[in-house]
Design a protein around this motif. Structure first.
Motif, PDB file in Angstrom:
ATOM      1  N   TYR A 213       0.832  -1.279  -0.041  1.00 29.36           N
ATOM      2  CA  TYR A 213      -0.005   0.038   0.031  1.00 29.36           C
ATOM      3  C   TYR A 213       0.855   1.346  -0.130  1.00 29.36           C
ATOM      4  CZ  TYR A 213      -4.242  -2.732   0.911  1.00 29.36           C
ATOM      5  OH  TYR A 213      -5.210  -3.856   0.824  1.00 29.36           O
ATOM      6  N   THR A 214       1.910   1.223   0.661  1.00 34.51           N
ATOM      7  CA  THR A 214       2.633   2.373   0.802  1.00 34.51           C
ATOM      8  C   THR A 214       3.603   2.908  -0.496  1.00 34.51           C
ATOM      9  OG1 THR A 214       4.495   1.217   1.868  1.00 34.51           O
ATOM     10  CG2 THR A 214       3.102   2.416   3.315  1.00 34.51           C
ATOM     11  N   LEU A 215       3.958   1.735  -1.314  1.00 35.61           N
ATOM     12  CA  LEU A 215       4.458   1.839  -2.518  1.00 35.61           C
ATOM     13  C   LEU A 215       3.455   2.382  -3.456  1.00 35.61           C
ATOM     14  CD1 LEU A 215       7.363   1.486  -3.627  1.00 35.61           C
ATOM     15  CD2 LEU A 215       6.616  -0.795  -4.150  1.00 35.61           C
ATOM     16  N   ALA A 216       2.446   1.510  -3.420  1.00 37.32           N
ATOM     17  CA  ALA A 216       1.237   2.208  -4.600  1.00 37.32           C
ATOM     18  C   ALA A 216       0.820   3.482  -4.237  1.00 37.32           C
ATOM     19  CB  ALA A 216       0.151   1.166  -4.419  1.00 37.32           C
ATOM     20  N   HIS A 217       0.527   3.846  -3.066  1.00 36.02           N
ATOM     21  CA  HIS A 217       0.071   5.240  -2.727  1.00 36.02           C
ATOM     22  C   HIS A 217       1.202   6.259  -3.127  1.00 36.02           C
ATOM     23  CE1 HIS A 217      -3.126   3.700   0.111  1.00 36.02           C
ATOM     24  NE2 HIS A 217      -3.175   3.329  -1.049  1.00 36.02           N
ATOM     25  N   TYR A 218       2.437   6.052  -2.991  1.00 33.00           N
ATOM     26  CA  TYR A 218       3.611   6.800  -3.264  1.00 33.00           C
ATOM     27  C   TYR A 218       3.544   7.279  -4.784  1.00 33.00           C
ATOM     28  CZ  TYR A 218       8.214   8.977  -3.890  1.00 33.00           C
ATOM     29  OH  TYR A 218       8.983   9.594  -4.144  1.00 33.00           O
ATOM     30  N   GLY A 219       3.234   6.021  -5.500  1.00 36.65           N
ATOM     31  CA  GLY A 219       3.025   6.127  -7.045  1.00 36.65           C
ATOM     32  C   GLY A 219       1.786   7.050  -7.114  1.00 36.65           C
ATOM     33  N   PHE A 220       0.952   7.136  -6.766  1.00 35.18           N
ATOM     34  CA  PHE A 220      -0.121   7.933  -6.742  1.00 35.18           C
ATOM     35  C   PHE A 220       0.040   9.216  -6.543  1.00 35.18           C
ATOM     36  CE2 PHE A 220      -3.521   4.231  -5.214  1.00 35.18           C
ATOM     37  CZ  PHE A 220      -3.352   3.668  -6.120  1.00 35.18           C
ATOM     38  N   TYR A 221       0.786   9.460  -5.521  1.00 34.88           N
ATOM     39  CA  TYR A 221       1.005  10.802  -5.086  1.00 34.88           C
ATOM     40  C   TYR A 221       2.096  11.472  -6.003  1.00 34.88           C
ATOM     41  CZ  TYR A 221       3.422  14.456  -2.362  1.00 34.88           C
ATOM     42  OH  TYR A 221       4.000  15.808  -2.151  1.00 34.88           O
ATOM     43  N   GLN A 222       2.837  10.668  -6.548  1.00 41.02           N
ATOM     44  CA  GLN A 222       3.917  11.375  -7.714  1.00 41.02           C
ATOM     45  C   GLN A 222       3.146  11.591  -8.879  1.00 41.02           C
ATOM     46  OE1 GLN A 222       6.842  12.310  -6.876  1.00 41.02           O
ATOM     47  NE2 GLN A 222       8.078  10.686  -5.757  1.00 41.02           N
ATOM     48  N   ALA A 223       2.208  10.670  -9.103  1.00 42.78           N
ATOM     49  CA  ALA A 223       1.516  10.875 -10.341  1.00 42.78           C
ATOM     50  C   ALA A 223       0.514  12.140 -10.522  1.00 42.78           C
ATOM     51  CB  ALA A 223       0.639   9.589 -10.964  1.00 42.78           C
ATOM     52  N   GLN A 224       0.137  12.327  -9.206  1.00 38.68           N
ATOM     53  CA  GLN A 224      -1.013  13.521  -9.004  1.00 38.68           C
ATOM     54  C   GLN A 224      -0.071  15.003  -8.861  1.00 38.68           C
ATOM     55  OE1 GLN A 224      -4.392  13.880  -6.080  1.00 38.68           O
ATOM     56  NE2 GLN A 224      -2.578  14.261  -4.628  1.00 38.68           N
ATOM     57  N   GLU A 225       1.280  14.758  -8.389  1.00 43.39           N
ATOM     58  CA  GLU A 225       1.845  16.002  -8.523  1.00 43.39           C
ATOM     59  C   GLU A 225       2.331  16.236  -9.811  1.00 43.39           C
ATOM     60  OE1 GLU A 225       3.231  17.979  -5.746  1.00 43.39           O
ATOM     61  OE2 GLU A 225       1.587  17.225  -5.164  1.00 43.39           O
ATOM     62  N   MET A 226       2.807  15.286 -10.682  1.00 42.31           N
ATOM     63  CA  MET A 226       3.158  15.362 -12.115  1.00 42.31           C
ATOM     64  C   MET A 226       1.785  15.880 -12.786  1.00 42.31           C
ATOM     65  SD  MET A 226       4.377  12.534 -14.550  1.00 42.31           S
ATOM     66  CE  MET A 226       4.592  12.755 -16.440  1.00 42.31           C
ATOM     67  N   ALA A 227       0.577  15.534 -12.697  1.00 45.15           N
ATOM     68  CA  ALA A 227      -0.585  15.754 -13.264  1.00 45.15           C
ATOM     69  C   ALA A 227      -0.915  17.387 -12.972  1.00 45.15           C
ATOM     70  CB  ALA A 227      -1.719  15.001 -12.674  1.00 45.15           C
ATOM     71  N   ILE A 228      -0.639  17.891 -11.809  1.00 42.55           N
ATOM     72  CA  ILE A 228      -1.138  19.024 -11.042  1.00 42.55           C
ATOM     73  C   ILE A 228      -0.032  19.975 -12.082  1.00 42.55           C
ATOM     74  CG2 ILE A 228      -0.810  20.875  -9.219  1.00 42.55           C
ATOM     75  CD1 ILE A 228      -1.829  18.478  -7.335  1.00 42.55           C
ATOM     76  N   ILE A 229       1.149  19.913 -12.067  1.00 39.06           N
ATOM     77  CA  ILE A 229       1.921  20.713 -12.799  1.00 39.06           C
ATOM     78  C   ILE A 229       1.954  20.860 -14.118  1.00 39.06           C
ATOM     79  CG2 ILE A 229       4.371  20.760 -13.304  1.00 39.06           C
ATOM     80  CD1 ILE A 229       5.272  19.394 -10.532  1.00 39.06           C
ATOM     81  N   SER A 230       1.495  19.764 -14.841  1.00 39.96           N
ATOM     82  CA  SER A 230       1.394  19.735 -16.188  1.00 39.96           C
ATOM     83  C   SER A 230       0.018  20.187 -16.714  1.00 39.96           C
ATOM     84  CB  SER A 230       1.426  18.113 -16.974  1.00 39.96           C
ATOM     85  OG  SER A 230       2.437  17.580 -16.627  1.00 39.96           O
ATOM     86  N   LEU A 231      -1.138  19.989 -16.072  1.00 43.18           N
ATOM     87  CA  LEU A 231      -2.284  20.572 -16.501  1.00 43.18           C
ATOM     88  C   LEU A 231      -2.539  22.117 -15.733  1.00 43.18           C
ATOM     89  CD1 LEU A 231      -4.813  17.681 -15.469  1.00 43.18           C
ATOM     90  CD2 LEU A 231      -3.607  18.439 -17.520  1.00 43.18           C
ATOM     91  N   MET A 232      -1.682  22.589 -15.070  1.00 41.25           N
ATOM     92  CA  MET A 232      -1.720  24.142 -14.565  1.00 41.25           C
ATOM     93  C   MET A 232      -0.999  24.884 -15.614  1.00 41.25           C
ATOM     94  SD  MET A 232      -3.228  24.635 -11.727  1.00 41.25           S
ATOM     95  CE  MET A 232      -2.514  26.124 -10.919  1.00 41.25           C
TER      96      MET A 232
END
Length: 431
Positions: free
Chosen positions: A54-73
């Protein structure tokens, strides 16, 4: 499912592929290596292994979310199709959080257009998400506005030990005053006095806050108690505690894609009513006509439901291709147009399947169909008739069935099992 079928090579710009692969790898595959270890079922019984996963999967979620915020903004870099692709990859995170359960997704979706990140309080919500995401990433919070379908709450949070919940992020003195007042559980006289004192603007905002709170409570009750009353429609919602085990046709699709390598196309029908055509190379460019001809040659009527699988990228409640059980190369082949997949459902054969499995189904008369009005669920009409289900013909086939079969990969037999399960649930509750 209101949109009409889209045919042709409706693919995305190939220059986005490397970027989307990197995003999808974080969102969907950050803990994949753990699942490929030996004795996975035995290891999953151990708390320390589940914690690591779970911690490894959620870390991937977090990194993907940060990448999406930066790109879509950065609107200057939003080429055609980029926002759709990013939202669908982030959607794959949301679907994982709700275990791919369509009934939960429907509770989170309000049939509205998602706001642009540049016109929302994204930074404050982003900070709230970071604060609610634990240091070890065992708990993770997802921004609703990054997805294509979550429209209840600003954040969707998962804690494997506690479950999933939605929450609002309120900022500003007015919202703080309203929330503090509502939390006191005021009576009608107190509410009246508060409205009179604060004025129309604050009163209207309080109504919005109350509606949001009611919707959040509705979702919470569905997730925890499997039943609730929708605060908008006032209709009761009951969910079967033990969901029907679904069989998927993803393996069949994967085999067809492989088969198409040799001759440029591959055809099959599943459960004798779902027709699948896969096209590549030159046949992609006339795939719509080829598939239509094959389907009608097999007794499928021209206006029976037909869709291009890639169309699901523009349907909020369609399961993302990135969430389907397909090899990575097959997923990206479909998304970027190297492979075109057409689907159709022979409704006469589907009716036969229902009856063979013990669920009575038949075409209505035009007079019977005239009594149905389109509400939140949309009955499927053909030649001014609908398909009636059940011993008493009390249920009608709605367009949600096509969502499950076409875009969630549910085999038609499993779809019938869902209807039967629902019918049993309604009878057991005396409704």
């Amino acid at each position: 499912m209101k949109k009409k079928p889209v045919y042709g090579i409706n693919a995305f710009p190939v220059e986005l592929e490397a970027e989307i692969r990197a995003l999808a790898d974080l969102a969907c595959g950050n803990a994949q290596t753990l699942l490929e270890t030996e004795n996975i079922h035995e290891k999953w019984t151990k708390p320390e292994f589940r914690y690591q996963f779970y911690t490894l999967a959620h870390y991937g979620f977090y990194q993907a979310q940060e990448m999406a915020i930066i790109s879509l903004m950065d609107e200057s870099k939003l080429i055609a199709g980029k926002q759709v692709l990013y939202r669908k990859v982030i959607d794959s995170i949301a679907w994982k959080m709700i275990a791919n359960q369509l009934y939960i997704a429907r509770r989170l979706y309000r049939e509205k257009k998602q706001p642009s990140l540049n016109h929302s309080n994204v930074e404050s919500v982003r900070q709230a998400a970071r604060s609610m995401t634990s240091d070890d990433f065992y708990q993770f919070s997802l921004l609703s506005d990054l997805t294509a379908f979550i429209q209840i709450g600003d954040l969707l949070t998962i804690n494997p030990s506690q479950g999933v919940f939605a929450s609002e992020v309120k900022e500003g003195e007015v919202n703080e005053k309203i929330v503090n007042f509502i939390n006191q559980s005021p009576d009608e006289i107190s509410i009246y006095n508060f409205r009179e004192k604060e004025g129309l603007k604050v009163s209207n905002q309080m109504d919005r806050v109350i509606r949001q709170k009611a919707r959040l409570q509705h979702v919470y009750e569905i997730l925890t108690d499997n039943q609730s009353v929708d605060p908008d429609s006032k209709h009761g919602v009951i969910i079967k505690p033990d969901p029907v085990k679904l069989e998927l046709w993803d393996d069949e699709l994967s085999k067809l894609i492989d088969e198409s390598n040799s001759k440029g196309y591959a055809l099959a029908h599943i459960d004798n009513c779902l027709f699948v055509g896969v096209y590549r190379d030159r046949s992609r460019f006339i795939s719509a006509e080829l598939f239509k001809g094959w389907f009608e040659m097999c007794v499928g009527k021209p206006n029976y439901p037909r869709w291009n699988l890639i169309s699901g990228m523009n349907i909020p409640l369609a399961l993302p291709i990135f969430s389907r059980q397909l090899p990575i190369e097959h997923m990206f082949g479909i998304v970027f147009g190297r492979v075109v997949v057409h689907l159709a459902l022979n409704m006469d054969a589907f009716i036969e399947l229902c009856n063979e499995m013990g669920l009575k189904a038949c075409w209505s008369t035009r007079k019977e169909a005239a009594g149905y009005r389109r509400g939140k669920d949309y009955p499927w009409f053909f030649d001014n008739r609908v398909i009636l289900l059940g011993d008493e013909k009390s249920n009608v086939l709605d367009e949600g069935i096509f969502m499950r079969i076409f875009f969630h990969g549910t085999k038609p037999k499993s779809a019938v099992n869902i209807f039967q399960s629902f019918d049993e649930l309604v009878k057991s509750n005396g409704k």
